[in-house]
Write a protein that holds these residues in place. Structure first.
Motif, PDB file in Angstrom:
ATOM      1  N   THR A   3     -31.579  42.407 -57.012  1.00 39.51           N
ATOM      2  CA  THR A   3     -32.947  41.994 -56.703  1.00 39.51           C
ATOM      3  C   THR A   3     -33.078  41.756 -55.201  1.00 39.51           C
ATOM      4  OG1 THR A   3     -32.437  39.648 -56.986  1.00 39.51           O
ATOM      5  CG2 THR A   3     -33.233  40.864 -58.948  1.00 39.51           C
ATOM      6  N   VAL A   4     -34.318  41.726 -54.751  1.00 44.12           N
ATOM      7  CA  VAL A   4     -34.591  41.446 -53.337  1.00 44.12           C
ATOM      8  C   VAL A   4     -33.965  40.105 -52.941  1.00 44.12           C
ATOM      9  CG1 VAL A   4     -36.431  40.922 -51.676  1.00 44.12           C
ATOM     10  CG2 VAL A   4     -36.715  42.813 -53.300  1.00 44.12           C
ATOM     11  N   LEU A   5     -34.115  39.100 -53.798  1.00 52.47           N
ATOM     12  CA  LEU A   5     -33.570  37.768 -53.493  1.00 52.47           C
ATOM     13  C   LEU A   5     -32.056  37.798 -53.375  1.00 52.47           C
ATOM     14  CD1 LEU A   5     -34.043  34.769 -53.033  1.00 52.47           C
ATOM     15  CD2 LEU A   5     -34.026  34.447 -55.520  1.00 52.47           C
ATOM     16  N   GLU A   6     -31.386  38.530 -54.252  1.00 55.30           N
ATOM     17  CA  GLU A   6     -29.925  38.631 -54.174  1.00 55.30           C
ATOM     18  C   GLU A   6     -29.493  39.296 -52.871  1.00 55.30           C
ATOM     19  OE1 GLU A   6     -28.072  39.094 -58.544  1.00 55.30           O
ATOM     20  OE2 GLU A   6     -29.702  40.481 -58.126  1.00 55.30           O
ATOM     21  N   HIS A   7     -30.159  40.373 -52.491  1.00 55.62           N
ATOM     22  CA  HIS A   7     -29.849  41.023 -51.210  1.00 55.62           C
ATOM     23  C   HIS A   7     -29.972  40.014 -50.064  1.00 55.62           C
ATOM     24  CE1 HIS A   7     -29.342  45.313 -52.109  1.00 55.62           C
ATOM     25  NE2 HIS A   7     -30.352  45.228 -52.977  1.00 55.62           N
ATOM     26  N   THR A   8     -31.065  39.254 -50.065  1.00 62.57           N
ATOM     27  CA  THR A   8     -31.337  38.320 -48.978  1.00 62.57           C
ATOM     28  C   THR A   8     -30.302  37.204 -48.923  1.00 62.57           C
ATOM     29  OG1 THR A   8     -33.714  38.779 -49.080  1.00 62.57           O
ATOM     30  CG2 THR A   8     -33.053  36.713 -48.052  1.00 62.57           C
ATOM     31  N   ALA A  54     -37.506  34.899 -48.451  1.00 60.09           N
ATOM     32  CA  ALA A  54     -36.807  35.549 -49.571  1.00 60.09           C
ATOM     33  C   ALA A  54     -37.007  37.054 -49.556  1.00 60.09           C
ATOM     34  CB  ALA A  54     -37.310  34.966 -50.894  1.00 60.09           C
ATOM     35  N   ALA A  55     -38.160  37.491 -49.049  1.00 59.22           N
ATOM     36  CA  ALA A  55     -38.515  38.908 -49.090  1.00 59.22           C
ATOM     37  C   ALA A  55     -38.163  39.650 -47.800  1.00 59.22           C
ATOM     38  CB  ALA A  55     -40.011  39.065 -49.387  1.00 59.22           C
ATOM     39  N   ARG A  56     -37.183  39.142 -47.048  1.00 59.30           N
ATOM     40  CA  ARG A  56     -36.682  39.846 -45.851  1.00 59.30           C
ATOM     41  C   ARG A  56     -35.192  40.142 -46.029  1.00 59.30           C
ATOM     42  NH1 ARG A  56     -40.276  39.922 -41.427  1.00 59.30           N
ATOM     43  NH2 ARG A  56     -41.868  38.291 -41.478  1.00 59.30           N
ATOM     44  N   PRO A  57     -34.858  41.127 -46.851  1.00 60.40           N
ATOM     45  CA  PRO A  57     -33.447  41.413 -47.116  1.00 60.40           C
ATOM     46  C   PRO A  57     -32.752  42.233 -46.030  1.00 60.40           C
ATOM     47  CG  PRO A  57     -34.810  42.947 -48.348  1.00 60.40           C
ATOM     48  CD  PRO A  57     -35.754  41.988 -47.664  1.00 60.40           C
ATOM     49  N   LEU A  73     -40.968  36.486 -37.017  1.00 58.75           N
ATOM     50  CA  LEU A  73     -40.093  36.916 -38.106  1.00 58.75           C
ATOM     51  C   LEU A  73     -39.309  35.706 -38.608  1.00 58.75           C
ATOM     52  CD1 LEU A  73     -38.623  40.109 -36.335  1.00 58.75           C
ATOM     53  CD2 LEU A  73     -40.688  39.988 -37.737  1.00 58.75           C
ATOM     54  N   THR A  74     -38.360  35.931 -39.472  1.00 53.33           N
ATOM     55  CA  THR A  74     -37.394  34.901 -39.840  1.00 53.33           C
ATOM     56  C   THR A  74     -36.016  35.551 -39.845  1.00 53.33           C
ATOM     57  OG1 THR A  74     -37.437  35.263 -42.261  1.00 53.33           O
ATOM     58  CG2 THR A  74     -39.113  33.774 -41.325  1.00 53.33           C
ATOM     59  N   PRO A  75     -34.946  34.759 -39.757  1.00 52.28           N
ATOM     60  CA  PRO A  75     -34.888  33.313 -39.830  1.00 52.28           C
ATOM     61  C   PRO A  75     -35.484  32.613 -38.614  1.00 52.28           C
ATOM     62  CG  PRO A  75     -32.728  34.260 -40.317  1.00 52.28           C
ATOM     63  CD  PRO A  75     -33.576  35.336 -39.746  1.00 52.28           C
ATOM     64  N   GLN A  76     -35.800  31.323 -38.843  1.00 55.98           N
ATOM     65  CA  GLN A  76     -36.202  30.406 -37.788  1.00 55.98           C
ATOM     66  C   GLN A  76     -35.225  29.245 -37.855  1.00 55.98           C
ATOM     67  OE1 GLN A  76     -40.442  29.622 -37.876  1.00 55.98           O
ATOM     68  NE2 GLN A  76     -40.911  31.810 -37.952  1.00 55.98           N
ATOM     69  N   ALA A 118     -37.133  45.318 -35.388  1.00 56.35           N
ATOM     70  CA  ALA A 118     -38.407  45.539 -36.080  1.00 56.35           C
ATOM     71  C   ALA A 118     -38.202  45.930 -37.541  1.00 56.35           C
ATOM     72  CB  ALA A 118     -39.208  46.621 -35.354  1.00 56.35           C
ATOM     73  N   ASP A 119     -36.978  46.339 -37.909  1.00 52.96           N
ATOM     74  CA  ASP A 119     -36.744  46.713 -39.307  1.00 52.96           C
ATOM     75  C   ASP A 119     -36.482  45.500 -40.210  1.00 52.96           C
ATOM     76  OD1 ASP A 119     -34.164  46.078 -38.549  1.00 52.96           O
ATOM     77  OD2 ASP A 119     -33.378  48.118 -38.730  1.00 52.96           O
ATOM     78  N   ASN A 120     -36.573  44.297 -39.644  1.00 53.93           N
ATOM     79  CA  ASN A 120     -36.464  43.057 -40.428  1.00 53.93           C
ATOM     80  C   ASN A 120     -37.816  42.808 -41.105  1.00 53.93           C
ATOM     81  OD1 ASN A 120     -35.862  40.520 -41.454  1.00 53.93           O
ATOM     82  ND2 ASN A 120     -35.829  39.507 -39.457  1.00 53.93           N
ATOM     83  N   ILE A 121     -38.187  43.724 -42.003  1.00 53.08           N
ATOM     84  CA  ILE A 121     -39.527  43.703 -42.587  1.00 53.08           C
ATOM     85  C   ILE A 121     -39.613  42.696 -43.726  1.00 53.08           C
ATOM     86  CG2 ILE A 121     -40.006  46.112 -41.983  1.00 53.08           C
ATOM     87  CD1 ILE A 121     -39.501  46.778 -45.004  1.00 53.08           C
TER      88      ILE A 121
END
Length: 235
Positions: free
Chosen positions: A37-42, A111-114, A167-170, A212-215
């Protein structure tokens, strides 16, 4: 010769959102990219960093999806209750970190920035720990920016020279961010990210240029783009 060991950092991942713009049958953090899942990747991307000791994930009470994930049993992943808004979820995570005295520093990541890169995390940590306030990953605005009027027509062009996409992280000191965020929420301030809470308190976090690919996965087509970036940046 003495080797200086940098202090460990706790990452907080607010993951209580519903992701309505994805038009999916489950929150976007639980959609899959490849086998995860996206969350697991992140979360696993954050845990892979040598200075990140734990990831605190803020989840909606009664969430049926998170307990089914492999990361739910990971010894360095902690689940806390999320709140109605992102800021409430982040504050829940911060309070846990403070109560357990886990770390002087926290980095908050969507969570949605893997696709965040390890080298960007390295730069963020280095700059933030040397800064009076801390810092955020950000990307300079490249496109021409327009301000709309009420009729969805162009009102004027906005000067982009000093504009950045947050972006994040912050990354900030745990106590300072907790106090700033608590005070801002109590005052009814509109807090869109962690930096805005510190800005509200009169502080000026650093802008750390990230990739920029940290979408952030927001629209359905973002899933395929994130999959492409993750595959390209392997290793």
């Amino acid at each position: 010769m003495t080797t200086t060991i940098s202090p460990s950092i706790v990452a907080i991942v607010p993951a209580a959102g519903v992701g309505s713009r994805m038009k999916a049958n489950k929150p976007k953090q639980y959609l899959t990219i490849g086998q995860q899942t996206v969350l697991e990747h992140t979360v696993l991307k954050l845990l892979a960093h040598p200075q990140v000791s734990k990831v605190v994930v803020a989840i909606t009470q009664g969430d049926p999806y998170f307990p089914e994930l492999s990361i739910a049993q990971h010894p360095d992943v902690v689940r806390v209750d999320g709140g109605k808004e992102r800021a409430d979820s982040v504050l829940s995570g911060l309070q846990y970190v403070e109560q357990q005295q886990l770390s002087e520093w926290v980095m908050v990541h969507d969570a949605a920035r893997p696709c965040v890169r390890e080298e960007d995390l390295n730069t963020l940590i280095e700059v933030s720990q040397a800064h009076a306030v801390g810092g955020i990953l950000a990307s300079p605005v490249r496109d021409t920016m327009k301000r709309a009027n009420g009729g969805q027509n162009i009102d004027h062009t906005v000067e982009r020279e000093a504009l950045w996409h947050a972006l994040t992280p912050q990354m900030f000191r745990t106590t300072q961010l907790t106090h700033s965020l608590s005070a801002a929420l109590a005052a009814g301030a509109i807090i869109t990210d962690e930096a805005s809470a510190l800005e509200w308190a009169g502080l000026q976090p650093a802008l750390v240029q990230g990739s920029a690919d940290n979408i952030k996965i927001t629209q359905p087509e973002d899933l395929a783009l994130a999959e492409f970036y993750l595959e390209r940046n392997k290793g």
